[in-house]
Structures are given as structure tokens and as C-alpha cells.
Design a protein around this motif. Structure first.
Motif, PDB file in Angstrom:
ATOM      1  N   HIS A  49       0.819  -1.220   0.000  1.00 46.71           N
ATOM      2  CA  HIS A  49       0.000   0.000   0.000  1.00 46.71           C
ATOM      3  C   HIS A  49       0.850   1.266   0.000  1.00 46.71           C
ATOM      4  O   HIS A  49       0.336   2.355  -0.205  1.00 46.71           O
ATOM      5  CB  HIS A  49      -1.001   0.004   1.169  1.00 46.71           C
ATOM      6  CG  HIS A  49      -0.379   0.076   2.515  1.00 46.71           C
ATOM      7  ND1 HIS A  49       0.059  -1.046   3.178  1.00 46.71           N
ATOM      8  CD2 HIS A  49      -0.110   1.125   3.318  1.00 46.71           C
ATOM      9  CE1 HIS A  49       0.564  -0.677   4.344  1.00 46.71           C
ATOM     10  NE2 HIS A  49       0.479   0.633   4.449  1.00 46.71           N
ATOM     11  N   GLU A  50       2.163   1.142   0.186  1.00 48.16           N
ATOM     12  CA  GLU A  50       3.059   2.295   0.096  1.00 48.16           C
ATOM     13  C   GLU A  50       3.657   2.457  -1.302  1.00 48.16           C
ATOM     14  O   GLU A  50       4.344   3.434  -1.580  1.00 48.16           O
ATOM     15  CB  GLU A  50       4.188   2.181   1.121  1.00 48.16           C
ATOM     16  CG  GLU A  50       3.699   2.286   2.544  1.00 48.16           C
ATOM     17  CD  GLU A  50       4.814   2.194   3.568  1.00 48.16           C
ATOM     18  OE1 GLU A  50       6.006   2.132   3.188  1.00 48.16           O
ATOM     19  OE2 GLU A  50       4.490   2.181   4.764  1.00 48.16           O
ATOM     20  N   VAL A  51       3.396   1.503  -2.187  1.00 47.56           N
ATOM     21  CA  VAL A  51       3.877   1.576  -3.566  1.00 47.56           C
ATOM     22  C   VAL A  51       2.820   2.291  -4.396  1.00 47.56           C
ATOM     23  O   VAL A  51       1.665   1.869  -4.432  1.00 47.56           O
ATOM     24  CB  VAL A  51       4.138   0.168  -4.148  1.00 47.56           C
ATOM     25  CG1 VAL A  51       4.561   0.270  -5.617  1.00 47.56           C
ATOM     26  CG2 VAL A  51       5.177  -0.581  -3.330  1.00 47.56           C
ATOM     27  N   ASP A  52       3.206   3.392  -5.047  1.00 42.35           N
ATOM     28  CA  ASP A  52       2.266   4.101  -5.906  1.00 42.35           C
ATOM     29  C   ASP A  52       2.132   3.383  -7.238  1.00 42.35           C
ATOM     30  O   ASP A  52       1.039   3.128  -7.707  1.00 42.35           O
ATOM     31  CB  ASP A  52       2.717   5.543  -6.114  1.00 42.35           C
ATOM     32  CG  ASP A  52       1.723   6.356  -6.921  1.00 42.35           C
ATOM     33  OD1 ASP A  52       0.503   6.152  -6.744  1.00 42.35           O
ATOM     34  OD2 ASP A  52       2.157   7.195  -7.731  1.00 42.35           O
ATOM     35  N   ALA A  53       3.260   3.059  -7.852  1.00 44.44           N
ATOM     36  CA  ALA A  53       3.217   2.408  -9.165  1.00 44.44           C
ATOM     37  C   ALA A  53       4.560   1.769  -9.472  1.00 44.44           C
ATOM     38  O   ALA A  53       5.579   2.116  -8.888  1.00 44.44           O
ATOM     39  CB  ALA A  53       2.881   3.430 -10.259  1.00 44.44           C
ATOM     40  N   GLY A  54       4.519   0.850 -10.415  1.00 49.60           N
ATOM     41  CA  GLY A  54       5.733   0.245 -10.948  1.00 49.60           C
ATOM     42  C   GLY A  54       5.685   0.352 -12.459  1.00 49.60           C
ATOM     43  O   GLY A  54       4.631   0.097 -13.053  1.00 49.60           O
ATOM     44  N   THR A  64      11.071   0.499 -12.394  1.00 46.49           N
ATOM     45  CA  THR A  64      11.063   1.697 -11.562  1.00 46.49           C
ATOM     46  C   THR A  64       9.823   1.652 -10.694  1.00 46.49           C
ATOM     47  O   THR A  64       8.717   1.476 -11.195  1.00 46.49           O
ATOM     48  CB  THR A  64      11.051   2.980 -12.423  1.00 46.49           C
ATOM     49  OG1 THR A  64      12.208   2.967 -13.272  1.00 46.49           O
ATOM     50  CG2 THR A  64      11.074   4.230 -11.560  1.00 46.49           C
ATOM     51  N   VAL A  65      10.013   1.804  -9.380  1.00 43.54           N
ATOM     52  CA  VAL A  65       8.913   1.774  -8.427  1.00 43.54           C
ATOM     53  C   VAL A  65       8.825   3.131  -7.751  1.00 43.54           C
ATOM     54  O   VAL A  65       9.818   3.626  -7.211  1.00 43.54           O
ATOM     55  CB  VAL A  65       9.111   0.657  -7.374  1.00 43.54           C
ATOM     56  CG1 VAL A  65       8.021   0.698  -6.332  1.00 43.54           C
ATOM     57  CG2 VAL A  65       9.151  -0.706  -8.057  1.00 43.54           C
ATOM     58  N   THR A  66       7.645   3.745  -7.825  1.00 41.83           N
ATOM     59  CA  THR A  66       7.411   5.025  -7.154  1.00 41.83           C
ATOM     60  C   THR A  66       6.592   4.791  -5.897  1.00 41.83           C
ATOM     61  O   THR A  66       5.829   3.822  -5.806  1.00 41.83           O
ATOM     62  CB  THR A  66       6.697   6.030  -8.081  1.00 41.83           C
ATOM     63  OG1 THR A  66       5.488   5.450  -8.564  1.00 41.83           O
ATOM     64  CG2 THR A  66       7.596   6.417  -9.252  1.00 41.83           C
ATOM     65  N   TRP A  67       6.756   5.696  -4.942  1.00 38.08           N
ATOM     66  CA  TRP A  67       6.158   5.538  -3.614  1.00 38.08           C
ATOM     67  C   TRP A  67       5.075   6.578  -3.379  1.00 38.08           C
ATOM     68  O   TRP A  67       5.162   7.712  -3.860  1.00 38.08           O
ATOM     69  CB  TRP A  67       7.242   5.672  -2.544  1.00 38.08           C
ATOM     70  CG  TRP A  67       8.458   4.874  -2.858  1.00 38.08           C
ATOM     71  CD1 TRP A  67       9.671   5.339  -3.262  1.00 38.08           C
ATOM     72  CD2 TRP A  67       8.577   3.447  -2.851  1.00 38.08           C
ATOM     73  NE1 TRP A  67      10.537   4.299  -3.488  1.00 38.08           N
ATOM     74  CE2 TRP A  67       9.891   3.121  -3.247  1.00 38.08           C
ATOM     75  CE3 TRP A  67       7.708   2.409  -2.536  1.00 38.08           C
ATOM     76  CZ2 TRP A  67      10.350   1.809  -3.337  1.00 38.08           C
ATOM     77  CZ3 TRP A  67       8.159   1.106  -2.627  1.00 38.08           C
ATOM     78  CH2 TRP A  67       9.464   0.810  -3.019  1.00 38.08           C
ATOM     79  N   VAL A  68       4.091   6.215  -2.608  1.00 31.52           N
ATOM     80  CA  VAL A  68       2.978   7.100  -2.269  1.00 31.52           C
ATOM     81  C   VAL A  68       3.491   8.360  -1.571  1.00 31.52           C
ATOM     82  O   VAL A  68       2.974   9.450  -1.791  1.00 31.52           O
ATOM     83  CB  VAL A  68       1.951   6.359  -1.377  1.00 31.52           C
ATOM     84  CG1 VAL A  68       0.918   7.303  -0.814  1.00 31.52           C
ATOM     85  CG2 VAL A  68       1.282   5.243  -2.173  1.00 31.52           C
ATOM     86  N   GLU A 122      -5.735  -4.305   7.274  1.00 32.89           N
ATOM     87  CA  GLU A 122      -6.172  -2.972   7.683  1.00 32.89           C
ATOM     88  C   GLU A 122      -6.366  -2.074   6.462  1.00 32.89           C
ATOM     89  O   GLU A 122      -5.606  -2.142   5.497  1.00 32.89           O
ATOM     90  CB  GLU A 122      -5.104  -2.367   8.600  1.00 32.89           C
ATOM     91  CG  GLU A 122      -5.394  -0.954   9.039  1.00 32.89           C
ATOM     92  CD  GLU A 122      -4.256  -0.360   9.855  1.00 32.89           C
ATOM     93  OE1 GLU A 122      -4.356   0.827  10.193  1.00 32.89           O
ATOM     94  OE2 GLU A 122      -3.270  -1.056  10.143  1.00 32.89           O
ATOM     95  N   LEU A 123      -7.410  -1.226   6.507  1.00 31.63           N
ATOM     96  CA  LEU A 123      -7.647  -0.265   5.438  1.00 31.63           C
ATOM     97  C   LEU A 123      -6.897   1.024   5.759  1.00 31.63           C
ATOM     98  O   LEU A 123      -6.872   1.473   6.908  1.00 31.63           O
ATOM     99  CB  LEU A 123      -9.136   0.016   5.274  1.00 31.63           C
ATOM    100  CG  LEU A 123      -9.968  -1.174   4.794  1.00 31.63           C
ATOM    101  CD1 LEU A 123     -11.428  -0.770   4.633  1.00 31.63           C
ATOM    102  CD2 LEU A 123      -9.432  -1.757   3.499  1.00 31.63           C
ATOM    103  N   VAL A 124      -6.286   1.602   4.725  1.00 32.55           N
ATOM    104  CA  VAL A 124      -5.444   2.785   4.871  1.00 32.55           C
ATOM    105  C   VAL A 124      -5.945   3.852   3.903  1.00 32.55           C
ATOM    106  O   VAL A 124      -6.182   3.560   2.735  1.00 32.55           O
ATOM    107  CB  VAL A 124      -3.972   2.437   4.538  1.00 32.55           C
ATOM    108  CG1 VAL A 124      -3.077   3.649   4.648  1.00 32.55           C
ATOM    109  CG2 VAL A 124      -3.476   1.303   5.415  1.00 32.55           C
ATOM    110  N   GLU A 125      -6.094   5.083   4.391  1.00 29.20           N
ATOM    111  CA  GLU A 125      -6.498   6.206   3.544  1.00 29.20           C
ATOM    112  C   GLU A 125      -5.256   6.906   3.017  1.00 29.20           C
ATOM    113  O   GLU A 125      -4.300   7.113   3.762  1.00 29.20           O
ATOM    114  CB  GLU A 125      -7.309   7.221   4.350  1.00 29.20           C
ATOM    115  CG  GLU A 125      -8.564   6.680   4.934  1.00 29.20           C
ATOM    116  CD  GLU A 125      -9.271   7.717   5.801  1.00 29.20           C
ATOM    117  OE1 GLU A 125      -8.772   8.862   5.935  1.00 29.20           O
ATOM    118  OE2 GLU A 125     -10.325   7.371   6.342  1.00 29.20           O
ATOM    119  N   GLN A 126      -5.303   7.317   1.748  1.00 25.90           N
ATOM    120  CA  GLN A 126      -4.166   8.017   1.152  1.00 25.90           C
ATOM    121  C   GLN A 126      -4.659   9.106   0.216  1.00 25.90           C
ATOM    122  O   GLN A 126      -5.696   8.953  -0.434  1.00 25.90           O
ATOM    123  CB  GLN A 126      -3.295   7.065   0.333  1.00 25.90           C
ATOM    124  CG  GLN A 126      -2.679   5.958   1.119  1.00 25.90           C
ATOM    125  CD  GLN A 126      -1.967   4.951   0.234  1.00 25.90           C
ATOM    126  OE1 GLN A 126      -2.257   4.823  -0.950  1.00 25.90           O
ATOM    127  NE2 GLN A 126      -1.033   4.229   0.818  1.00 25.90           N
TER     128      GLN A 126
END
Length: 157
Positions: A49-54, A64-68, A122-126
């Protein structure tokens, strides 16, 4: 490698690949993304859930992996036979419960997202901000909170 990963209960390896130049091993489990240095030290351990995109560049063989949180992206040059890019994509998508795009005017946007920590459930809001969008802008704060409130209602939070 197992010691460096320090996997939690129920965590299993889905895909991995070794970066030729550095010897770093990138490992995707059902709960997290890891990178382990050639010396066996854990360089990275982040839940999905901390990974924005790959993104995958087939020309360069580079993941390339970008982070939230907007931190410096992870980049690894991997072998062509690696299933890691597909696994990263699948795991990121699996963590997204609900998403709403927040339009902030010309060429400005954000995404409000409810994601699941795949290790705990657990559900996480971002709120993931687009380029040039400032977190302290009152309009961004208001519109993001409205979008999150809507998403919370939709998932019963």
C-alpha cells in the motif's frame, strides 16, 4: 536471504530477480516489496500500500517503483525473464480498494485512495498528489478530505 527478508506470518515469495550490476535481489512477496544487497543487508522492505506504481522499460530492462510518500523511486535493471514487473503491478492493484480522482483545475489533480495493507488487512487512507500540487494548499486539503469522506462512506468506515 531468508534472514534478510524477515518475512512475517503467512508471507510468501511470489517473484524475485537479481540485478546484474549490483547483485541486489528484488523480492516481491504477497505482503511487501524487498531489496536485499549483495552483502545480505536488507535495503528495502515496504508494504504494497506504500507503492504508488511500478513501470517497466523493456528497452532498458529496468523496473522503476514510485512511492505514495513521494520518496526517491527504486530502480533496478533486471533480467528479461523476470516476472517481477507483472507481480508488482498485480500486488499494487490488489491493495487498492477504492479510488477517486480529485480534479483541482487545469493540469492539477490528486487521487484519494482507500488501500488495504495486504499483511494485516487494515484499510489505509491516502491522498496522492499530482505534479506541482502542494499538500498545504487549502483547496487541496478541502477537496481531498471531501473525496476521502466519500470513499470512507462507500467502504463503511
Amino acid at each position: 536471504m531468508r534472514t534478510a527478508l524477515g518475512r512475517g506470518p503467512g508471507e510468501r515469495v511470489l517473484a524475485w530477480s537479481r540485478e546484474g550490476a549490483s547483485g541486489t535481489v528484488v523480492v516481491a512477496t504477497n505482503h511487501r516489496l524487498y531489496a536485499v544487497g549483495a552483502d545480505g543487508s536488507r535495503l528495502l522492505a515496504r508494504p504494497w500500500h506504500e507503492v504508488d506504481a511500478g513501470t517497466w522499460s523493456s528497452e532498458l530492462g529496468q523496473l522503476t517503483v514510485t512511492w505514495v510518500d513521494g520518496g526517491r523511486p527504486g530502480q533496478w535493471v533486471l533480467g528479461p525473464a523476470s516476472l517481477l514487473p507483472e507481480t508488482v503491478r498485480e500486488r499494487v492493484q490488489a491493495s487498492v480498494v477504492l479510488l477517486q480522482r480529485v480534479d483541482l483545475g487545469p493540469r492539477r489533480s490528486a487521487r484519494a485512495v482507500i488501500r488495504q495493507d495486504l499483511g494485516t488487512g487494515e484499510l489505509v487512507e491516502q491522498v496522492v498528489l499530482g505534479r506541482g500540487v502542494r499538500r498545504d494548499d487549502p483547496e487541496v486539503v478541502m477537496r481531498s478530505e471531501e473525496a476521502l469522506a466519500y470513499l470512507r462512506e462507500q467502504v463503511g468506515l
